[in-house]
Design a protein around this motif. Sequence first.
Motif, PDB file in Angstrom:
ATOM      1  N   PHE A 148      13.446 -27.516  45.775  1.00 59.50           N
ATOM      2  CA  PHE A 148      13.447 -28.595  44.985  1.00 59.50           C
ATOM      3  C   PHE A 148      13.346 -28.306  43.440  1.00 59.50           C
ATOM      4  CE2 PHE A 148      12.076 -30.400  49.353  1.00 59.50           C
ATOM      5  CZ  PHE A 148      12.903 -31.593  49.143  1.00 59.50           C
ATOM      6  N   GLY A 149      14.289 -28.323  42.845  1.00 64.99           N
ATOM      7  CA  GLY A 149      14.274 -28.255  41.378  1.00 64.99           C
ATOM      8  C   GLY A 149      14.677 -26.703  41.336  1.00 64.99           C
ATOM      9  N   LYS A 150      14.027 -26.001  40.283  1.00 62.11           N
ATOM     10  CA  LYS A 150      14.378 -24.780  39.537  1.00 62.11           C
ATOM     11  C   LYS A 150      13.616 -23.694  40.763  1.00 62.11           C
ATOM     12  CE  LYS A 150      15.104 -26.569  35.012  1.00 62.11           C
ATOM     13  NZ  LYS A 150      16.524 -26.297  35.147  1.00 62.11           N
ATOM     14  N   GLY A 151      13.944 -23.280  41.674  1.00 63.20           N
ATOM     15  CA  GLY A 151      13.436 -22.397  42.543  1.00 63.20           C
ATOM     16  C   GLY A 151      14.195 -21.075  42.547  1.00 63.20           C
ATOM     17  N   ILE A 152      13.639 -20.089  43.019  1.00 63.56           N
ATOM     18  CA  ILE A 152      13.846 -18.712  43.134  1.00 63.56           C
ATOM     19  C   ILE A 152      13.295 -17.929  44.533  1.00 63.56           C
ATOM     20  CG2 ILE A 152      13.988 -16.434  42.137  1.00 63.56           C
ATOM     21  CD1 ILE A 152      13.184 -17.511  39.516  1.00 63.56           C
ATOM     22  N   VAL A 153      14.481 -17.563  45.072  1.00 62.02           N
ATOM     23  CA  VAL A 153      13.998 -16.956  46.636  1.00 62.02           C
ATOM     24  C   VAL A 153      14.872 -15.889  46.805  1.00 62.02           C
ATOM     25  CG1 VAL A 153      15.431 -18.424  48.038  1.00 62.02           C
ATOM     26  CG2 VAL A 153      13.635 -17.352  49.044  1.00 62.02           C
ATOM     27  N   VAL A 154      14.075 -14.729  47.200  1.00 57.54           N
ATOM     28  CA  VAL A 154      14.787 -13.330  47.593  1.00 57.54           C
ATOM     29  C   VAL A 154      14.756 -13.157  49.152  1.00 57.54           C
ATOM     30  CG1 VAL A 154      14.814 -10.954  47.443  1.00 57.54           C
ATOM     31  CG2 VAL A 154      14.439 -12.270  45.376  1.00 57.54           C
ATOM     32  N   ASN A 167       9.351 -16.328  48.318  1.00 60.51           N
ATOM     33  CA  ASN A 167       9.695 -17.646  47.772  1.00 60.51           C
ATOM     34  C   ASN A 167       8.962 -17.452  46.444  1.00 60.51           C
ATOM     35  OD1 ASN A 167      10.507 -20.226  47.091  1.00 60.51           O
ATOM     36  ND2 ASN A 167       8.720 -21.074  47.564  1.00 60.51           N
ATOM     37  N   LEU A 168       9.707 -17.097  45.251  1.00 58.36           N
ATOM     38  CA  LEU A 168       8.920 -16.782  43.961  1.00 58.36           C
ATOM     39  C   LEU A 168       8.886 -18.187  43.187  1.00 58.36           C
ATOM     40  CD1 LEU A 168      11.287 -13.907  43.066  1.00 58.36           C
ATOM     41  CD2 LEU A 168       9.157 -14.041  44.351  1.00 58.36           C
ATOM     42  N   SER A 169       9.566 -19.306  43.358  1.00 55.13           N
ATOM     43  CA  SER A 169       9.321 -20.604  42.403  1.00 55.13           C
ATOM     44  C   SER A 169       9.687 -21.686  43.187  1.00 55.13           C
ATOM     45  CB  SER A 169      10.188 -20.096  41.071  1.00 55.13           C
ATOM     46  OG  SER A 169      10.277 -21.422  40.213  1.00 55.13           O
ATOM     47  N   PRO A 191       5.607 -21.569  46.349  1.00 51.03           N
ATOM     48  CA  PRO A 191       5.630 -20.598  45.473  1.00 51.03           C
ATOM     49  C   PRO A 191       4.892 -19.306  45.813  1.00 51.03           C
ATOM     50  CG  PRO A 191       5.707 -22.721  44.160  1.00 51.03           C
ATOM     51  CD  PRO A 191       5.190 -22.923  45.460  1.00 51.03           C
ATOM     52  N   PHE A 192       5.266 -18.304  45.740  1.00 50.42           N
ATOM     53  CA  PHE A 192       4.687 -17.106  45.762  1.00 50.42           C
ATOM     54  C   PHE A 192       4.164 -16.627  47.453  1.00 50.42           C
ATOM     55  CE2 PHE A 192       4.066 -18.332  41.233  1.00 50.42           C
ATOM     56  CZ  PHE A 192       4.675 -17.419  40.869  1.00 50.42           C
ATOM     57  N   GLN A 193       4.684 -17.299  48.270  1.00 48.99           N
ATOM     58  CA  GLN A 193       4.813 -17.062  49.540  1.00 48.99           C
ATOM     59  C   GLN A 193       5.763 -16.204  50.266  1.00 48.99           C
ATOM     60  OE1 GLN A 193       4.032 -20.932  51.717  1.00 48.99           O
ATOM     61  NE2 GLN A 193       1.849 -20.311  51.914  1.00 48.99           N
ATOM     62  N   GLU A 213       4.916 -14.415  60.008  1.00 48.84           N
ATOM     63  CA  GLU A 213       3.706 -13.979  59.052  1.00 48.84           C
ATOM     64  C   GLU A 213       4.306 -15.043  57.823  1.00 48.84           C
ATOM     65  OE1 GLU A 213       2.652 -10.984  55.659  1.00 48.84           O
ATOM     66  OE2 GLU A 213       4.071 -10.263  57.318  1.00 48.84           O
ATOM     67  N   LYS A 214       3.392 -15.858  57.387  1.00 56.76           N
ATOM     68  CA  LYS A 214       3.276 -16.576  56.290  1.00 56.76           C
ATOM     69  C   LYS A 214       2.153 -16.139  55.280  1.00 56.76           C
ATOM     70  CE  LYS A 214       4.408 -20.941  55.987  1.00 56.76           C
ATOM     71  NZ  LYS A 214       4.813 -22.531  55.964  1.00 56.76           N
ATOM     72  N   SER A 215       2.322 -15.502  54.160  1.00 51.14           N
ATOM     73  CA  SER A 215       1.061 -14.877  53.608  1.00 51.14           C
ATOM     74  C   SER A 215       1.381 -14.977  52.047  1.00 51.14           C
ATOM     75  CB  SER A 215       0.889 -13.401  54.102  1.00 51.14           C
ATOM     76  OG  SER A 215       1.950 -12.556  53.845  1.00 51.14           O
ATOM     77  N   ARG A 216       0.529 -14.642  51.099  1.00 48.47           N
ATOM     78  CA  ARG A 216       0.877 -14.531  49.650  1.00 48.47           C
ATOM     79  C   ARG A 216       1.689 -13.232  49.458  1.00 48.47           C
ATOM     80  NH1 ARG A 216      -0.303 -17.245  45.189  1.00 48.47           N
ATOM     81  NH2 ARG A 216      -0.412 -16.119  43.142  1.00 48.47           N
ATOM     82  N   ILE A 217       2.419 -13.436  48.576  1.00 52.02           N
ATOM     83  CA  ILE A 217       3.287 -12.042  48.260  1.00 52.02           C
ATOM     84  C   ILE A 217       2.192 -11.118  47.254  1.00 52.02           C
ATOM     85  CG2 ILE A 217       5.096 -11.111  46.714  1.00 52.02           C
ATOM     86  CD1 ILE A 217       6.764 -13.767  47.201  1.00 52.02           C
ATOM     87  N   SER A 218       2.024  -9.893  47.695  1.00 58.65           N
ATOM     88  CA  SER A 218       1.372  -8.902  47.040  1.00 58.65           C
ATOM     89  C   SER A 218       1.745  -8.687  45.672  1.00 58.65           C
ATOM     90  CB  SER A 218       1.268  -7.609  47.575  1.00 58.65           C
ATOM     91  OG  SER A 218       2.560  -6.921  47.733  1.00 58.65           O
ATOM     92  N   ASN A 219       0.978  -8.278  44.803  1.00 61.45           N
ATOM     93  CA  ASN A 219       1.211  -8.208  43.299  1.00 61.45           C
ATOM     94  C   ASN A 219       2.201  -7.131  43.192  1.00 61.45           C
ATOM     95  OD1 ASN A 219      -0.634 -10.120  42.389  1.00 61.45           O
ATOM     96  ND2 ASN A 219      -2.239  -8.736  41.969  1.00 61.45           N
TER      97      ASN A 219
END
Length: 237
Positions: A148-154, A167-169, A191-193, A213-219
């Motif tokens: 939805f909108g301006k998204g970024i995914v790898v 999911n980055l954005s 975002p950031f999952q 797995e569904k978790s927060r992306i590590s730094n």
Amino acid sequence: MVFTYSDGTKVGEHEKHLRKVGSFLFENPYMVTFVSKEDTVEFLNYETTERVFLNEGMILSTCGLLKTNSARVEIRNRDGDLYRLASNSEFSIEYTVEGIRPVFYGKVLYASEDTITYSPEKNRGPIKHDYKRSGGGKYRTSCYMFNFGKGIVVIDSLGPSEDVYYNLSGPLAVYEYDEMGRQFTIFTAEPFQKIRLRFDNGKKLRERYQVLEKSRISNSRLSSLYQHFIFQNSWGS
């Protein structure tokens, strides 16, 4: 990584459970806008069996398969959607249940509405600011997705039966179509999952997928993804 396309007869096999009749119109061309190495990125034309090396500015057709080999490639369409393919990745434009859509494999970034590059000259057209649902195509071994909108995914393949989504954005939804052509959601992500997805091609569509797995992306992983795919001085070097 195990590739599932060996020749032209395999294209579209991921939707063999659906019957397709008639023809499609190719209304939204996809252009190669960056190639990191000359005489490296191949396009296999299934109609002529010809192999050609791709260069910046070439338009992709629906009759072939792009292989990045040891190079990195950037592809855009006229709506501003952007795809960045790492080495050993693949990209094709296919007749799908949603019409003509990109189908990709390997390690791939998708950015809806050209989220990354803000220059009109690099964008090859006007910058869009509206907030809308953007279809991202299909990751070949698993499923369709949209932002939805301006998204970024790898997306990346972790093995013959497991993919991972970063999911980055923007909110992300990943979905498929069952044997009756009905859409169903596999997962959604904020975002950031990070989502690890296992699939079993021997099962029916609605039973095929399992979120491991569904978790927060590590730094550290987030930094690596931005360094590899988003920062222009590293991506374009």
